[in-house]
Every structure is written in structure tokens, then in C-alpha cells.
Design a protein around this motif. Structure first.
Motif, PDB file in Angstrom:
ATOM      1  N   THR A  92      46.142  32.463  23.943  1.00 21.14           N
ATOM      2  CA  THR A  92      44.933  33.250  24.190  1.00 21.14           C
ATOM      3  C   THR A  92      44.045  32.530  25.192  1.00 21.14           C
ATOM      4  OG1 THR A  92      44.999  34.206  21.965  1.00 21.14           O
ATOM      5  CG2 THR A  92      42.908  34.325  23.149  1.00 21.14           C
ATOM      6  N   PHE A  93      43.629  33.279  26.224  1.00 24.02           N
ATOM      7  CA  PHE A  93      42.763  32.744  27.267  1.00 24.02           C
ATOM      8  C   PHE A  93      41.525  33.634  27.401  1.00 24.02           C
ATOM      9  CE2 PHE A  93      47.125  31.735  28.516  1.00 24.02           C
ATOM     10  CZ  PHE A  93      47.062  30.397  28.860  1.00 24.02           C
ATOM     11  N   LEU A 126      44.034  34.676  41.173  1.00 26.23           N
ATOM     12  CA  LEU A 126      45.378  34.729  40.592  1.00 26.23           C
ATOM     13  C   LEU A 126      45.729  33.364  40.009  1.00 26.23           C
ATOM     14  CD1 LEU A 126      48.035  36.365  40.207  1.00 26.23           C
ATOM     15  CD2 LEU A 126      48.791  35.393  42.391  1.00 26.23           C
ATOM     16  N   SER A 127      46.033  33.354  38.723  1.00 25.15           N
ATOM     17  CA  SER A 127      46.460  32.126  38.060  1.00 25.15           C
ATOM     18  C   SER A 127      47.929  32.229  37.700  1.00 25.15           C
ATOM     19  CB  SER A 127      45.645  31.872  36.786  1.00 25.15           C
ATOM     20  OG  SER A 127      46.196  30.781  36.053  1.00 25.15           O
ATOM     21  N   GLY A 128      48.707  31.274  38.139  1.00 25.58           N
ATOM     22  CA  GLY A 128      50.085  31.204  37.703  1.00 25.58           C
ATOM     23  C   GLY A 128      50.156  30.692  36.278  1.00 25.58           C
ATOM     24  N   GLN A 185      42.557  26.405  35.941  1.00 25.30           N
ATOM     25  CA  GLN A 185      41.379  26.270  35.087  1.00 25.30           C
ATOM     26  C   GLN A 185      40.131  26.926  35.664  1.00 25.30           C
ATOM     27  OE1 GLN A 185      42.784  23.855  36.808  1.00 25.30           O
ATOM     28  NE2 GLN A 185      41.297  22.391  37.622  1.00 25.30           N
ATOM     29  N   THR A 186      40.148  27.305  36.941  1.00 22.76           N
ATOM     30  CA  THR A 186      38.991  28.001  37.512  1.00 22.76           C
ATOM     31  C   THR A 186      39.044  29.503  37.236  1.00 22.76           C
ATOM     32  OG1 THR A 186      40.028  28.403  39.676  1.00 22.76           O
ATOM     33  CG2 THR A 186      38.895  26.293  39.370  1.00 22.76           C
ATOM     34  N   ILE A 187      40.178  29.980  36.743  1.00 22.77           N
ATOM     35  CA  ILE A 187      40.364  31.407  36.488  1.00 22.77           C
ATOM     36  C   ILE A 187      40.532  31.698  34.997  1.00 22.77           C
ATOM     37  CG2 ILE A 187      41.895  33.386  36.929  1.00 22.77           C
ATOM     38  CD1 ILE A 187      42.538  32.075  39.634  1.00 22.77           C
ATOM     39  N   LEU A 226      37.274  40.361  34.747  1.00 19.94           N
ATOM     40  CA  LEU A 226      36.491  39.167  34.493  1.00 19.94           C
ATOM     41  C   LEU A 226      35.784  39.292  33.143  1.00 19.94           C
ATOM     42  CD1 LEU A 226      35.467  36.492  35.762  1.00 19.94           C
ATOM     43  CD2 LEU A 226      33.532  37.797  36.668  1.00 19.94           C
ATOM     44  N   GLY A 227      35.930  38.279  32.294  1.00 21.70           N
ATOM     45  CA  GLY A 227      35.323  38.299  30.969  1.00 21.70           C
ATOM     46  C   GLY A 227      36.255  38.766  29.869  1.00 21.70           C
TER      47      GLY A 227
END
Length: 202
Positions: free
Chosen positions: A124-125, A132-134, A65-67, A36-37
């Protein structure tokens, strides 16, 4: 049916199979785990080019978008960029739309730049939530406009195979706290200075 005719038919089928081979779009790393971060970088790879030369693409990449929070796109020189291509991107809530068009007019030059596999771009995210984000190449985010659009040298739509990916975001087991952005730290520092001066005056 003669043996010679049968061999000719089989050869024709084999040639058709080679020509119909699908170019593959995928993510690299295909699956990764981040804290996280963390900043998350994902390459978009084109492979199995065969005789295809990529002259343009317009891709829509979906994510949770929540991850993950989309931050930006880095383009490379496989289509002639930055001097000899036109490129851009749009950051949506849960999708990144990226595109590039080669301005190179010599087929042999563009072909020489595209060793298989090639990295088209890097996404870049920021990891903002646990889970878990697909990652997926969306087929049709705008009606009538494909989000898996890859054009060959003759401006034909490439036969494309898709491999999706994922990013799993977890909490740091060592209790590491994500570092705040530099602008936030500067703001906190400025506010502290103002407060100290006010107390000093009083």
C-alpha cells in the motif's frame, strides 16, 4: 546414432527444460494510473510455479520516493499465515523490504494452499507527487543479500523470472483536492475549538 538413443536424449532435454522453468514474480496491476492523493494498492503475484512449493521469500521492492510513499504491507495465507507463518516488513525511503517464512511442516498441506497463481502480499502506497514511478524487485540492496529471494520446500533458491511494474500519478482533471488524513482534520478541529474558547473568554 540410433533413433532410440536420439529420442532418449530429446526426452531428457525436455525434462530438464521443464525443471529449469522459472517461477515468475510480478505486480498486479502491472501498470496503473492514480490521482494525486490516492491510495495505491499493488499485489505481488507468484506464477508459473510448476512443481515448486514456496516455503519462504524475502523481497525488496523499489519505487520513486518523490511520487509514492510506502504505507504498509498485507500478507495472506498462502504460506500458512497468519497463524502458521512468520512475516514482517520494513518501510524505507524508496524501498519496501518484506519477508515471510512458512511454519508448516507437512509438504502436502502447503502444496494444497498454493494454487497457481498466488498472491503473496499487497503493498500500500500514498500518491504524493505527480509523475511515473517504476516498481521493481531489487536484486541486491544489501551486499550479499538478494532482494529477489524465493525459497522452495527443500530450502533451495527458486529459479526466478522478474516482471517490473509502474504507477503513474496525475492531477485530477476535475480539480478534486486530496482528502487530508483524519488525524490532521481532528487536529484542525481541536485548534479551532481552543481558538473559539479563547475569544469567548475575552
Amino acid at each position: 546414432m540410433s533413433k532410440a538413443f536420439l529420442n532418449a536424449v530429446l526426452l531428457g532435454c525436455a525434462l530438464f527444460t521443464v525443471q529449469a522453468q522459472a517461477l515468475t514474480l510480478k505486480f498486479s496491476p502491472q501498470n496503473q494510473v492514480k490521482f494525486l492523493g490516492d491510495t495505491v494498492n499493488v499485489d505481488i503475484i507468484a506464477t508459473d510455479l510448476g512443481t515448486d512449493i514456496i516455503s519462504a521469500y524475502d523481497l525488496d521492492v523499489g519505487f520513486n520516493q518523490t511520487i509514492l510513499l510506502g504505507m504498509g504491507v498485507t500478507f495472506y495465507d498462502k504460506l500458512g499465515g497468519p497463524a502458521d507463518s512468520f512475516s514482517g516488513f520494513t518501510l524505507g525511503v524508496n524501498v519496501i523490504d518484506l519477508w515471510e517464512l512458512s511454519l508448516i511442516v507437512d509438504e502436502t498441506i502447503l502444496d494444497a494452499m498454493q494454487d497457481d497463481p498466488i498472491t503473496l502480499a499487497t503493498l500500500t502506497f500514498k500518491a504524493i507527487g505527480v509523475g511515473l514511478s517504476g516498481l521493481s524487485f531489487l536484486p541486491d540492496t544489501v551486499p550479499g543479500v538478494s532482494g529477489q529471494d524465493v525459497k522452495t520446500w527443500d530450502a533451495q533458491l527458486a529459479n526466478t523470472s522478474i516482471e517490473d511494474g509502474s504507477v503513474e500519478v496525475i492531477r485530477d482533471p476535475n480539480g478534486r483536492i486530496p482528502v487530508a488524513p483524519s488525524w490532521m482534520l481532528l487536529g484542525i478541529g481541536a485548534a479551532a475549538l481552543v481558538t473559539m474558547r479563547r475569544f469567548a473568554v475575552v
